[in-house]
Scaffold this motif. Structure first.
Motif, PDB file in Angstrom:
ATOM      1  N   LYS A 268       0.864  -1.187   0.000  1.00  0.00           N
ATOM      2  CA  LYS A 268       0.000   0.000   0.000  1.00  0.00           C
ATOM      3  C   LYS A 268       0.894   1.229   0.000  1.00  0.00           C
TER       4      LYS A 268
ATOM      5  N   ASP B 212       0.400   5.485  -0.164  1.00  0.00           N
ATOM      6  CA  ASP B 212      -0.421   6.685  -0.318  1.00  0.00           C
ATOM      7  C   ASP B 212       0.508   7.895  -0.375  1.00  0.00           C
ATOM      8  N   ASP B 213       0.003   9.073  -0.077  1.00  0.00           N
ATOM      9  CA  ASP B 213       0.837  10.269  -0.275  1.00  0.00           C
ATOM     10  C   ASP B 213       1.915  10.462   0.786  1.00  0.00           C
TER      11      ASP B 213
ATOM     12  N   THR C  37      -3.573  13.367  -5.323  1.00  0.00           N
ATOM     13  CA  THR C  37      -4.032  12.070  -4.822  1.00  0.00           C
ATOM     14  C   THR C  37      -3.084  10.956  -5.268  1.00  0.00           C
TER      15      THR C  37
ATOM     16  N   GLU D 278      -2.589   6.959  -4.413  1.00  0.00           N
ATOM     17  CA  GLU D 278      -3.246   5.900  -3.661  1.00  0.00           C
ATOM     18  C   GLU D 278      -3.150   4.590  -4.430  1.00  0.00           C
ATOM     19  N   THR D 279      -2.424   3.663  -3.884  1.00  0.00           N
ATOM     20  CA  THR D 279      -2.391   2.349  -4.504  1.00  0.00           C
ATOM     21  C   THR D 279      -2.364   1.269  -3.448  1.00  0.00           C
TER      22      THR D 279
ATOM     23  N   TYR E 280      -6.289  -2.356   2.199  1.00  0.00           N
ATOM     24  CA  TYR E 280      -6.499  -1.090   1.494  1.00  0.00           C
ATOM     25  C   TYR E 280      -6.678   0.070   2.468  1.00  0.00           C
TER      26      TYR E 280
ATOM     27  N   ASN F 293      -6.458   4.636   5.519  1.00  0.00           N
ATOM     28  CA  ASN F 293      -7.633   5.370   5.065  1.00  0.00           C
ATOM     29  C   ASN F 293      -8.784   5.329   6.058  1.00  0.00           C
TER      30      ASN F 293
END
Lengths: 206, 85
Positions: free
Chosen positions: A12, A14-15, A173, A175-176, A201, A205
């Motif tokens: 995972k 994200d930013d 954004t 996001e993976t 995921y 989040n």
């Protein structure tokens, strides 16, 4: 035939975080434009083509590097390993950048990334994968739809191993969440269920 | 010519996103494609864009391409010979 599928690896990004199998590898808050390059340099990857990729491909390339770390795919033929991705904004991030260049002289290097599935091509080249691949554009991450599609690929014999997940890069954004799905289980792998897909995921989040 | 070749090396690195190398690592006569810098067909198109943007030079005859882009020196020679007045 209905194979039980397992998540043998996950990543995972994200930013501001990189997770591998649920464990935090890196956490830092910097400008999105610098974040992917920082990850690349921090983990001392060495793949000159990385610099030429668009952001979506960079994100997918990095996530797959972590995903396949310590994983052997030698028991599969290249044609056995599929890729199934979902995202919200297609290749819009690069489309806009390319459109900006059209006003002067269109950039060929940007043009080649104005399709969202190029990220799967970059991953396939890097890891010598030749299996089925597809990218769905969807408003939101739907774990049930992904689980069912991947299950069908296994059931029909189209794949014996699959890299799947959500990969989104647009403006600020990042996001993976990628999953390596196989039928084998070492006793510790998580079953490929909606609950486990969502759990990985949602690491940051909520 | 030396100044032009030095400028070209910086411009090539910037235009082609070759952030893993420095201008000093590009030889004046080093082949740019295949066994040299390993550039590909998309890079060739970007070099054409570079000539247009930086030097206002268009390559009208496609057959000239391989010769013009064989090395930094050949690019510099072509620019010198075709610089608009």
């Amino acid at each position: 035939m209905s194979d039980q599928l397992y998540i043998s690896s996950s990543c995972k990004i994200d930013d501001s975080h990189v997770f591998k199998d649920g464990d935090l590898l890196l956490g830092k808050k910097i400008a999105v434009a610098e974040w992917l390059l920082m990850i690349y340099k921090h983990f001392r990857f060495d793949y000159p083509k990385f610099y030429k990729m668009d952001n979506l491909s960079k994100l997918g390339w990095l996530a797959t590097e972590f995903l396949l770390q310590d994983v052997s795919l030698k028991s599969y033929e290249p044609e056995d390993i599929g890729i199934v991705f979902y995202n919200r904004s297609s290749s819009l991030d690069t489309d806009i950048k390319y459109f900006d260049t059209v006003k002067a002289i269109a950039s060929p290097a940007l043009f080649v990334y104005t399709l969202p599935n190029i990220v799967m091509g970059e991953i396939s080249i890097r890891h010598h994968l030749k299996g089925e691949n597809i990218l769905f554009v969807s408003d939101r991450f739907e774990s049930g739809l992904m689980r069912q599609y991947v299950q069908d690929l296994f059931t029909s014999g189209s794949v014996r191993c699959c890299i799947c997940g959500w990969i989104e890069f647009f403006e600020n954004t990042v996001e993976t969440a990628l999953y390596l799905v196989e039928t084998k289980n070492n006793g510790m792998f998580l079953p490929f269920t909606e609950e486990n897909i969502n759990k990985l995921y949602q690491l940051t989040n909520g | 010519m030396d100044k032009l070749m030095a400028d070209l090396k910086k411009q090539i690195i910037s235009q082609l996103n070759l952030q893993h190398i420095t201008p000093e690592q590009i030889g004046n006569d080093q082949p740019l494609f295949v066994e040299g810098l390993g550039l590909d067909s998309i890079d060739a198109l970007e070099l054409i864009v570079l000539l247009q943007q930086q030097y206002n030079i268009k390559i009208n005859n496609a057959e000239e391409g391989p010769k013009v882009f064989s090395s930094v020196r050949s690019m510099a020679e072509y620019i010198t010979a075709n610089q608009p007045a």
